[in-house]
Design a protein around this motif. Structure first.
Motif, PDB file in Angstrom:
ATOM      1  N   SER A  19       5.765   6.787  14.817  1.00  0.00           N
ATOM      2  CA  SER A  19       5.718   7.644  16.005  1.00  0.00           C
ATOM      3  C   SER A  19       5.558   9.113  15.639  1.00  0.00           C
ATOM      4  O   SER A  19       5.259   9.940  16.494  1.00  0.00           O
ATOM      5  CB  SER A  19       6.973   7.444  16.852  1.00  0.00           C
ATOM      6  N   SER A  20       5.767   9.444  14.377  1.00  0.00           N
ATOM      7  CA  SER A  20       5.594  10.830  13.934  1.00  0.00           C
ATOM      8  C   SER A  20       4.241  11.063  13.289  1.00  0.00           C
ATOM      9  O   SER A  20       3.962  12.163  12.809  1.00  0.00           O
ATOM     10  CB  SER A  20       6.701  11.205  12.941  1.00  0.00           C
ATOM     11  N   GLY A  21       3.409  10.034  13.240  1.00  0.00           N
ATOM     12  CA  GLY A  21       2.041  10.225  12.773  1.00  0.00           C
ATOM     13  C   GLY A  21       1.892  10.335  11.279  1.00  0.00           C
ATOM     14  O   GLY A  21       0.996  11.012  10.786  1.00  0.00           O
ATOM     15  N   TYR A  22       2.793   9.687  10.518  1.00  0.00           N
ATOM     16  CA  TYR A  22       2.596   9.628   9.071  1.00  0.00           C
ATOM     17  C   TYR A  22       3.102   8.301   8.541  1.00  0.00           C
ATOM     18  O   TYR A  22       3.777   7.559   9.257  1.00  0.00           O
ATOM     19  CB  TYR A  22       3.266  10.815   8.362  1.00  0.00           C
ATOM     20  N   SER A  23       2.726   7.991   7.282  1.00  0.00           N
ATOM     21  CA  SER A  23       3.146   6.756   6.623  1.00  0.00           C
ATOM     22  C   SER A  23       4.202   7.072   5.581  1.00  0.00           C
ATOM     23  O   SER A  23       4.224   8.159   5.016  1.00  0.00           O
ATOM     24  CB  SER A  23       1.947   6.108   5.928  1.00  0.00           C
ATOM     25  N   GLN A  24       5.066   6.097   5.299  1.00  0.00           N
ATOM     26  CA  GLN A  24       6.084   6.332   4.272  1.00  0.00           C
ATOM     27  C   GLN A  24       5.469   6.298   2.875  1.00  0.00           C
ATOM     28  O   GLN A  24       5.865   7.068   2.001  1.00  0.00           O
ATOM     29  CB  GLN A  24       7.211   5.290   4.393  1.00  0.00           C
ATOM     30  N   ILE A  25       4.524   5.398   2.638  1.00  0.00           N
ATOM     31  CA  ILE A  25       3.950   5.245   1.298  1.00  0.00           C
ATOM     32  C   ILE A  25       2.448   4.999   1.420  1.00  0.00           C
ATOM     33  O   ILE A  25       2.012   4.220   2.275  1.00  0.00           O
ATOM     34  CB  ILE A  25       4.572   4.037   0.567  1.00  0.00           C
ATOM     35  N   VAL A  26       1.676   5.669   0.588  1.00  0.00           N
ATOM     36  CA  VAL A  26       0.250   5.376   0.492  1.00  0.00           C
ATOM     37  C   VAL A  26      -0.065   5.125  -0.982  1.00  0.00           C
ATOM     38  O   VAL A  26       0.282   5.946  -1.841  1.00  0.00           O
ATOM     39  CB  VAL A  26      -0.614   6.540   1.019  1.00  0.00           C
ATOM     40  N   VAL A  27      -0.680   3.988  -1.271  1.00  0.00           N
ATOM     41  CA  VAL A  27      -1.059   3.651  -2.644  1.00  0.00           C
ATOM     42  C   VAL A  27      -2.570   3.852  -2.781  1.00  0.00           C
ATOM     43  O   VAL A  27      -3.342   3.399  -1.926  1.00  0.00           O
ATOM     44  CB  VAL A  27      -0.687   2.182  -2.956  1.00  0.00           C
ATOM     45  N   VAL A  28      -2.981   4.547  -3.848  1.00  0.00           N
ATOM     46  CA  VAL A  28      -4.401   4.836  -4.060  1.00  0.00           C
ATOM     47  C   VAL A  28      -4.944   3.929  -5.158  1.00  0.00           C
ATOM     48  O   VAL A  28      -4.288   3.716  -6.186  1.00  0.00           O
ATOM     49  CB  VAL A  28      -4.572   6.320  -4.453  1.00  0.00           C
ATOM     50  N   ALA A  29      -6.141   3.399  -4.914  1.00  0.00           N
ATOM     51  CA  ALA A  29      -6.783   2.518  -5.894  1.00  0.00           C
ATOM     52  C   ALA A  29      -7.104   3.281  -7.173  1.00  0.00           C
ATOM     53  O   ALA A  29      -7.288   4.503  -7.140  1.00  0.00           O
ATOM     54  CB  ALA A  29      -8.061   1.937  -5.300  1.00  0.00           C
ATOM     55  N   ARG A  99      -0.450  12.131  15.097  1.00  0.00           N
ATOM     56  CA  ARG A  99      -0.803  10.793  15.612  1.00  0.00           C
ATOM     57  C   ARG A  99      -2.248  10.783  16.090  1.00  0.00           C
ATOM     58  O   ARG A  99      -2.994   9.834  15.826  1.00  0.00           O
ATOM     59  CB  ARG A  99       0.122  10.387  16.767  1.00  0.00           C
ATOM     60  N   GLU A 100      -2.656  11.845  16.829  1.00  0.00           N
ATOM     61  CA  GLU A 100      -4.029  11.902  17.363  1.00  0.00           C
ATOM     62  C   GLU A 100      -5.051  11.942  16.226  1.00  0.00           C
ATOM     63  O   GLU A 100      -6.063  11.262  16.271  1.00  0.00           O
ATOM     64  CB  GLU A 100      -4.211  13.162  18.218  1.00  0.00           C
ATOM     65  N   PHE A 102      -4.701  11.333  12.772  1.00  0.00           N
ATOM     66  CA  PHE A 102      -4.710  10.348  11.687  1.00  0.00           C
ATOM     67  C   PHE A 102      -4.719   8.906  12.187  1.00  0.00           C
ATOM     68  O   PHE A 102      -5.017   7.997  11.425  1.00  0.00           O
ATOM     69  CB  PHE A 102      -3.535  10.588  10.740  1.00  0.00           C
ATOM     70  N   GLY A 103      -4.405   8.677  13.452  1.00  0.00           N
ATOM     71  CA  GLY A 103      -4.527   7.342  14.025  1.00  0.00           C
ATOM     72  C   GLY A 103      -3.686   6.297  13.328  1.00  0.00           C
ATOM     73  O   GLY A 103      -2.538   6.546  12.958  1.00  0.00           O
ATOM     74  N   ALA A 104      -4.284   5.123  13.118  1.00  0.00           N
ATOM     75  CA  ALA A 104      -3.532   3.947  12.668  1.00  0.00           C
ATOM     76  C   ALA A 104      -3.277   3.927  11.171  1.00  0.00           C
ATOM     77  O   ALA A 104      -2.540   3.091  10.679  1.00  0.00           O
ATOM     78  CB  ALA A 104      -4.284   2.683  13.068  1.00  0.00           C
ATOM     79  N   SER A 105      -3.898   4.840  10.438  1.00  0.00           N
ATOM     80  CA  SER A 105      -3.818   4.794   8.978  1.00  0.00           C
ATOM     81  C   SER A 105      -3.428   6.162   8.421  1.00  0.00           C
ATOM     82  O   SER A 105      -4.154   6.764   7.641  1.00  0.00           O
ATOM     83  CB  SER A 105      -5.183   4.347   8.436  1.00  0.00           C
ATOM     84  N   PRO A 106      -2.260   6.688   8.856  1.00  0.00           N
ATOM     85  CA  PRO A 106      -1.941   8.080   8.510  1.00  0.00           C
ATOM     86  C   PRO A 106      -1.514   8.259   7.059  1.00  0.00           C
ATOM     87  O   PRO A 106      -1.070   7.313   6.407  1.00  0.00           O
ATOM     88  CB  PRO A 106      -0.792   8.416   9.454  1.00  0.00           C
ATOM     89  N   PRO A 107      -1.621   9.490   6.556  1.00  0.00           N
ATOM     90  CA  PRO A 107      -1.180   9.781   5.193  1.00  0.00           C
ATOM     91  C   PRO A 107       0.342   9.814   5.100  1.00  0.00           C
ATOM     92  O   PRO A 107       1.030   9.915   6.117  1.00  0.00           O
ATOM     93  CB  PRO A 107      -1.744  11.190   4.949  1.00  0.00           C
ATOM     94  N   ALA A 108       0.853   9.767   3.879  1.00  0.00           N
ATOM     95  CA  ALA A 108       2.248  10.135   3.645  1.00  0.00           C
ATOM     96  C   ALA A 108       2.377  11.636   3.912  1.00  0.00           C
ATOM     97  O   ALA A 108       1.377  12.365   3.908  1.00  0.00           O
ATOM     98  CB  ALA A 108       2.638   9.794   2.217  1.00  0.00           C
TER      99      ALA A 108
END
Ligand SMILES: CC(=[NH2+])C(=O)[O-]
Length: 139
Positions: A19-29, A99-100, A102-108
């Motif tokens: 709901s705050s428009g970010y992800s807890q963890i993002v893993v990069v290939a 949220r607007e 970054f949508g469904a795939s937000p950054p950390a």
């Protein structure tokens, strides 16, 4: 859309940040081209400089920077958000904007209230780390 090189993890063991428009963890290939965008601000020298206007312009500038490097909001893996004069209204506006944008795939994200930024008039700044999408994957 989300980047093939970016995997989002929001584990049950951490708080729900969606709901705050970010992800807890993002893993990069591995073998990914990384983009580091300097802190962007959003000052209009001739016009309004409300906090909300600064936030809007700052995100526009971050997007311009990402696109200049062949990246995008979908490919952003981490942001740092610096907020002067933080209060609930400002936090709500920043979260709505995230949220607007970054949508469904937000950054950390790391959000840091600060007493001051580079000049007295600046109340908001964001830097970003992103990837360049792998063209061979068909993106
Ligand atoms: C709490 C936090 N990490 C954020 O970006 O709002």
């Amino acid at each position: 859309a989300s980047s093939d090189q970016k995997t989002i993890i929001n584990p049950d063991t951490l708080s729900d940040s969606s709901s705050s428009g970010y992800s807890q963890i993002v893993v990069v290939a591995p073998d990914t081209r990384m983009v580091y965008v300097a802190g962007q601000v959003g000052i209009d020298k001739d016009g309004s400089n409300t906090f909300e206007d600064q936030v809007d312009r700052t995100f526009e500038n971050v997007i311009k920077a990402l696109e200049a490097a062949g990246s995008s909001v979908e490919d952003t893996v981490k942001i740092t958000v610096l907020v002067k004069g933080i209060n609930q209204d400002r936090l709500d506006y920043v979260n709505k904007k995230r949220r607007e944008i970054f949508g469904a795939s937000p950054p950390a994200s790391t959000l840091i209230p600060v007493p001051a930024l580079a000049t007295e008039i600046i109340e908001f700044e964001i830097d970003a780390v992103a990837v360049v999408p792998d063209k061979s994957s068909g993106d």
